[in-house]
Design a protein around this motif. Structure first.
Motif, PDB file in Angstrom:
ATOM      1  N   ARG A   1       0.836  -1.216   0.000  1.00 47.15           N
ATOM      2  CA  ARG A   1       0.000   0.000   0.000  1.00 47.15           C
ATOM      3  C   ARG A   1       0.868   1.262   0.000  1.00 47.15           C
ATOM      4  NH1 ARG A   1      -5.093  -1.813   3.897  1.00 47.15           N
ATOM      5  NH2 ARG A   1      -5.790  -3.487   2.524  1.00 47.15           N
ATOM      6  N   ARG A   2       1.974   1.192   0.728  1.00 41.92           N
ATOM      7  CA  ARG A   2       2.877   2.347   0.772  1.00 41.92           C
ATOM      8  C   ARG A   2       3.529   2.569  -0.590  1.00 41.92           C
ATOM      9  NH1 ARG A   2       7.027   1.144   4.419  1.00 41.92           N
ATOM     10  NH2 ARG A   2       5.554   0.082   5.748  1.00 41.92           N
ATOM     11  N   ALA A   3       3.965   1.476  -1.214  1.00 40.68           N
ATOM     12  CA  ALA A   3       4.684   1.607  -2.495  1.00 40.68           C
ATOM     13  C   ALA A   3       3.778   2.179  -3.591  1.00 40.68           C
ATOM     14  CB  ALA A   3       5.230   0.250  -2.926  1.00 40.68           C
ATOM     15  N   LEU A   4       2.473   1.950  -3.454  1.00 43.52           N
ATOM     16  CA  LEU A   4       1.565   2.413  -4.511  1.00 43.52           C
ATOM     17  C   LEU A   4       0.785   3.671  -4.112  1.00 43.52           C
ATOM     18  CD1 LEU A   4       0.155  -1.064  -5.643  1.00 43.52           C
ATOM     19  CD2 LEU A   4       1.931   0.290  -6.754  1.00 43.52           C
ATOM     20  N   ALA A   5       1.080   4.172  -2.921  1.00 44.91           N
ATOM     21  CA  ALA A   5       0.324   5.334  -2.426  1.00 44.91           C
ATOM     22  C   ALA A   5       0.505   6.520  -3.361  1.00 44.91           C
ATOM     23  CB  ALA A   5       0.808   5.700  -1.017  1.00 44.91           C
ATOM     24  N   GLY A   6      -0.578   7.216  -3.612  1.00 44.29           N
ATOM     25  CA  GLY A   6      -0.508   8.463  -4.374  1.00 44.29           C
ATOM     26  C   GLY A   6      -0.492   8.277  -5.886  1.00 44.29           C
ATOM     27  N   VAL A   7      -0.487   7.033  -6.380  1.00 42.79           N
ATOM     28  CA  VAL A   7      -0.535   6.851  -7.836  1.00 42.79           C
ATOM     29  C   VAL A   7      -1.968   7.161  -8.289  1.00 42.79           C
ATOM     30  CG1 VAL A   7      -0.191   5.278  -9.782  1.00 42.79           C
ATOM     31  CG2 VAL A   7       1.214   5.035  -7.722  1.00 42.79           C
ATOM     32  N   GLU A   8      -2.084   8.031  -9.258  1.00 39.81           N
ATOM     33  CA  GLU A   8      -3.405   8.492  -9.689  1.00 39.81           C
ATOM     34  C   GLU A   8      -4.285   7.325 -10.144  1.00 39.81           C
ATOM     35  OE1 GLU A   8      -3.158  11.626 -12.609  1.00 39.81           O
ATOM     36  OE2 GLU A   8      -5.328  11.416 -12.928  1.00 39.81           O
ATOM     37  N   GLY A   9      -5.501   7.283  -9.631  1.00 39.18           N
ATOM     38  CA  GLY A   9      -6.467   6.266 -10.063  1.00 39.18           C
ATOM     39  C   GLY A   9      -6.326   4.923  -9.372  1.00 39.18           C
ATOM     40  N   VAL A  10      -5.316   4.787  -8.497  1.00 45.64           N
ATOM     41  CA  VAL A  10      -5.096   3.488  -7.839  1.00 45.64           C
ATOM     42  C   VAL A  10      -5.834   3.430  -6.509  1.00 45.64           C
ATOM     43  CG1 VAL A  10      -3.349   2.080  -6.649  1.00 45.64           C
ATOM     44  CG2 VAL A  10      -2.906   2.947  -8.946  1.00 45.64           C
ATOM     45  N   SER A  11      -6.494   2.293  -6.250  1.00 45.06           N
ATOM     46  CA  SER A  11      -7.149   2.111  -4.948  1.00 45.06           C
ATOM     47  C   SER A  11      -7.036   0.646  -4.522  1.00 45.06           C
ATOM     48  CB  SER A  11      -8.615   2.542  -5.015  1.00 45.06           C
ATOM     49  OG  SER A  11      -9.286   1.720  -5.946  1.00 45.06           O
ATOM     50  N   PHE A  12      -7.364   0.406  -3.251  1.00 37.94           N
ATOM     51  CA  PHE A  12      -7.308  -0.939  -2.682  1.00 37.94           C
ATOM     52  C   PHE A  12      -8.740  -1.310  -2.290  1.00 37.94           C
ATOM     53  CE2 PHE A  12      -3.301   1.232  -1.970  1.00 37.94           C
ATOM     54  CZ  PHE A  12      -2.449   0.372  -2.649  1.00 37.94           C
ATOM     55  N   PRO A  13      -9.373  -2.179  -3.069  1.00 35.41           N
ATOM     56  CA  PRO A  13     -10.800  -2.438  -2.848  1.00 35.41           C
ATOM     57  C   PRO A  13     -11.125  -3.195  -1.550  1.00 35.41           C
ATOM     58  CG  PRO A  13     -10.088  -3.183  -5.029  1.00 35.41           C
ATOM     59  CD  PRO A  13      -8.863  -2.841  -4.264  1.00 35.41           C
TER      60      PRO A  13
ATOM     61  N   SER B   1      -3.934 -13.341   2.571  1.00 37.12           N
ATOM     62  CA  SER B   1      -2.557 -13.270   2.061  1.00 37.12           C
ATOM     63  C   SER B   1      -2.509 -12.799   0.614  1.00 37.12           C
ATOM     64  CB  SER B   1      -1.907 -14.644   2.171  1.00 37.12           C
ATOM     65  OG  SER B   1      -2.625 -15.564   1.375  1.00 37.12           O
ATOM     66  N   VAL B   2      -3.574 -12.134   0.185  1.00 38.72           N
ATOM     67  CA  VAL B   2      -3.597 -11.546  -1.159  1.00 38.72           C
ATOM     68  C   VAL B   2      -4.177 -10.141  -1.051  1.00 38.72           C
ATOM     69  CG1 VAL B   2      -3.788 -13.738  -2.407  1.00 38.72           C
ATOM     70  CG2 VAL B   2      -5.862 -12.569  -1.660  1.00 38.72           C
ATOM     71  N   GLU B   3      -3.799  -9.289  -2.012  1.00 42.68           N
ATOM     72  CA  GLU B   3      -4.281  -7.903  -1.985  1.00 42.68           C
ATOM     73  C   GLU B   3      -4.654  -7.504  -3.406  1.00 42.68           C
ATOM     74  OE1 GLU B   3      -4.821  -5.855   0.439  1.00 42.68           O
ATOM     75  OE2 GLU B   3      -4.338  -3.797  -0.138  1.00 42.68           O
ATOM     76  N   ARG B   4      -5.885  -6.982  -3.567  1.00 42.36           N
ATOM     77  CA  ARG B   4      -6.261  -6.494  -4.898  1.00 42.36           C
ATOM     78  C   ARG B   4      -5.857  -5.029  -5.039  1.00 42.36           C
ATOM     79  NH1 ARG B   4     -12.399  -7.707  -6.282  1.00 42.36           N
ATOM     80  NH2 ARG B   4     -12.680  -6.823  -4.211  1.00 42.36           N
ATOM     81  N   VAL B   5      -5.420  -4.711  -6.238  1.00 38.85           N
ATOM     82  CA  VAL B   5      -5.093  -3.326  -6.585  1.00 38.85           C
ATOM     83  C   VAL B   5      -5.966  -2.947  -7.774  1.00 38.85           C
ATOM     84  CG1 VAL B   5      -3.277  -1.756  -7.351  1.00 38.85           C
ATOM     85  CG2 VAL B   5      -2.706  -3.669  -5.836  1.00 38.85           C
ATOM     86  N   ALA B   6      -6.751  -1.877  -7.621  1.00 40.39           N
ATOM     87  CA  ALA B   6      -7.633  -1.427  -8.707  1.00 40.39           C
ATOM     88  C   ALA B   6      -7.051  -0.157  -9.320  1.00 40.39           C
ATOM     89  CB  ALA B   6      -9.024  -1.136  -8.151  1.00 40.39           C
ATOM     90  N   PHE B   7      -7.313   0.024 -10.600  1.00 48.21           N
ATOM     91  CA  PHE B   7      -6.788   1.223 -11.288  1.00 48.21           C
ATOM     92  C   PHE B   7      -7.763   1.640 -12.372  1.00 48.21           C
ATOM     93  CE2 PHE B   7      -4.427  -2.728 -11.883  1.00 48.21           C
ATOM     94  CZ  PHE B   7      -4.919  -3.142 -13.115  1.00 48.21           C
ATOM     95  N   ALA B   8      -7.658   2.894 -12.740  1.00 53.21           N
ATOM     96  CA  ALA B   8      -8.524   3.413 -13.804  1.00 53.21           C
ATOM     97  C   ALA B   8      -7.816   3.218 -15.145  1.00 53.21           C
ATOM     98  CB  ALA B   8      -8.787   4.892 -13.548  1.00 53.21           C
TER      99      ALA B   8
ATOM    100  N   VAL C   1      -5.641  -6.047 -10.524  1.00 52.52           N
ATOM    101  CA  VAL C   1      -4.775  -7.227 -10.430  1.00 52.52           C
ATOM    102  C   VAL C   1      -4.731  -7.645  -8.963  1.00 52.52           C
ATOM    103  CG1 VAL C   1      -3.295  -6.760 -12.440  1.00 52.52           C
ATOM    104  CG2 VAL C   1      -2.641  -5.850 -10.194  1.00 52.52           C
ATOM    105  N   ARG C   2      -4.426  -8.920  -8.739  1.00 53.52           N
ATOM    106  CA  ARG C   2      -4.263  -9.416  -7.377  1.00 53.52           C
ATOM    107  C   ARG C   2      -2.784  -9.712  -7.138  1.00 53.52           C
ATOM    108  NH1 ARG C   2      -5.692 -15.359  -5.316  1.00 53.52           N
ATOM    109  NH2 ARG C   2      -3.579 -15.546  -6.160  1.00 53.52           N
ATOM    110  N   ILE C   3      -2.340  -9.316  -5.954  1.00 52.96           N
ATOM    111  CA  ILE C   3      -0.932  -9.501  -5.589  1.00 52.96           C
ATOM    112  C   ILE C   3      -0.853 -10.478  -4.421  1.00 52.96           C
ATOM    113  CG2 ILE C   3       1.015  -8.289  -4.510  1.00 52.96           C
ATOM    114  CD1 ILE C   3       0.215  -5.859  -6.062  1.00 52.96           C
ATOM    115  N   ALA C   4       0.071 -11.439  -4.519  1.00 59.22           N
ATOM    116  CA  ALA C   4       0.265 -12.394  -3.422  1.00 59.22           C
ATOM    117  C   ALA C   4       1.179 -11.772  -2.374  1.00 59.22           C
ATOM    118  CB  ALA C   4       0.899 -13.673  -3.962  1.00 59.22           C
TER     119      ALA C   4
END
Ligand SMILES: Cc1ncc(COP(=O)(O)O)c(C=O)c1O
Length: 377
Positions: A290-302, A309-316, A352-355
């Motif tokens: 979450r820190r590494a992707l913080a502030g990227v335009e259009g990115v969110s964590f649903p 043990s998985v994290e989805r990353v959403a983007f526009a 995308v989903r990240i392990a």
């Protein structure tokens, strides 16, 4: 060496194959981080476990493994009598046995949407029609009597993959009571339960009290980096009325006692503090992402509440498949989410989903690449 052939990507596992040989594989949900010191000690003693597995009756080792695993996760009400927990090579094998068993008397299954696509595929592959139940509907209120009387089974993944959403105790109780009223089988896949203490209330006690016919698929394979030495556990109510045991015996004799002994030892190590350490490790890796992707335009964590043990990353803008293609040019492999949405694939198009079950350093490196890709328009 598997090559990246687009025509092979018909399901999530085919995407995962493409990642297997990369150091920057953040695709599949199997645990691939380094062993903890406690786990390393167990692995160092493998010859001792081997000798034990040769010498002792398999049933003793199996029941010790079951007891250690269920107790670790708060499942004290599991049926411990011989024959009620069927050990399988993997949870997909348990799923295939359940799907084949259901097909003997059931036509339609209500299945949570989204979820891991092999559950839908194995049910459909056994001739069952599927009715999607959206997560919000499942977690919100009673299911309609119309739905329940039109299906022979309600199938819920909890915690769900990929969302991490956990069915709360009171929701499970109501669902089980409703299934009991309608004579519907309630099936749970709890493969990811180890990661979330909210899924450690005693599901078996709730299911028994509600009096429905039930099946639970447990999975030791997501929790520990055991190189895919794992078991799926197929557990069912006494009155299940499905040919589960016969179909199990069509497929296998049993799981290796060495694997069962390993599960017992990893469970005991986890009970001794290893599980709390694992939760802290996943929490840390999630914060790294979450820190590494913080502030990227259009990115969110649903899935802000997820402990899984998985994290989805959403983007526009771009699709998950397009992002996957960009990532793999840098030898990073994530998982596009389209196929989790087995009834409505376009719902998963922009994720995308990240392990997170990875050593932190390669995970961090992979997510830095993801950041660069998402920042490049
Ligand atoms: C919820 C769920 N159930 C079952 C499986 C299948 O596990 P296995 O590949 O060990 O059979 C997966 C795989 O990721 C999963 O996510």
């Amino acid at each position: 060496m598997v090559t990246t052939q687009p025509q092979l990507k018909e399901n999530l596992t085919q995407w995962e194959y493409l990642a297997l040989n990369s150091e920057l594989n953040i695709a599949d949900g199997h645990a691939r981080q380094a062993l903890s010191p406690g786990q390393q000690k167990i692995v160092n003693e493998l010859p001792v476990l081997w000798a034990e597995s040769e010498q002792r009756p398999v049933q003793q080792i199996e029941s010790e493994a079951h007891q250690a695993y269920f107790t670790l996760l708060g499942q004290h009400g599991y049926p411990a009598e011989p024959g009620r927990v069927l050990s399988c090579y993997s949870s997909s094998v348990s799923m295939e046995i359940l799907a084949r068993s259901l097909s003997a008397s059931v036509d339609r299954v209500a299945l949570v949407h989204p979820t891991f696509d092999n559950i839908a595929d194995l049910l459909r592959g056994n001739g069952l029609d599927l009715v999607p139940v959206e997560e919000d509907a499942l977690h919100g209120a009673d299911l309609s009597a119309e739905l329940l009387s039109s299906v022979g089974c309600v199938f819920v993944t909890t915690p769900n993959n990929p969302t991490g959403r956990v069915l709360a105790e009171e929701r499970l109780r109501r669902l089980a009571e409703q299934c009991a009223e309608h004579g519907t089988v309630l099936a749970l896949d709890t493969s990811f339960r180890g990661f979330d203490a909210a899924a450690h209330y005693d599901h078996y006690a709730v299911l028994q009290e509600a009096g429905c016919r039930w099946v639970v698929i447990e999975d030791t394979g997501k929790l520990w980096p055991t190189l895919d030495l794992k078991a799926g556990l197929l557990v069912f109510s006494e009155d299940i009325g499905l040919p589960v045991e016969k179909i199990y015996s069509d497929i296998l004799l049993g799981v290796s006692p060495l694997i069962l002994a390993l599960i017992r030892e990893f469970s005991r190590d986890a009970a001794d503090g290893g599980l709390a350490d694992l939760h802290a490790f996943i929490l840390h890796n999630r914060s790294v992402v979450r820190r590494a992707l913080a502030g990227v335009e259009g990115v969110s964590f649903p899935d802000p509440e997820s402990r899984s043990s998985v994290e989805r990353v959403a983007f526009a803008g771009r699709t998950g498949t397009e992002v996957w293609e960009e990532l793999q040019r840098h030898h990073v492999f994530a998982l596009p989410c389209r196929q989790f949405h087995w009834a409505e694939p376009s719902d998963g198009d922009h994720m995308v989903r990240i392990a997170l079950s990875r050593s932190t350093e390669p995970l961090e490196k992979s997510v830095q690449v993801l950041r660069t890709v998402l920042e490049t328009r």
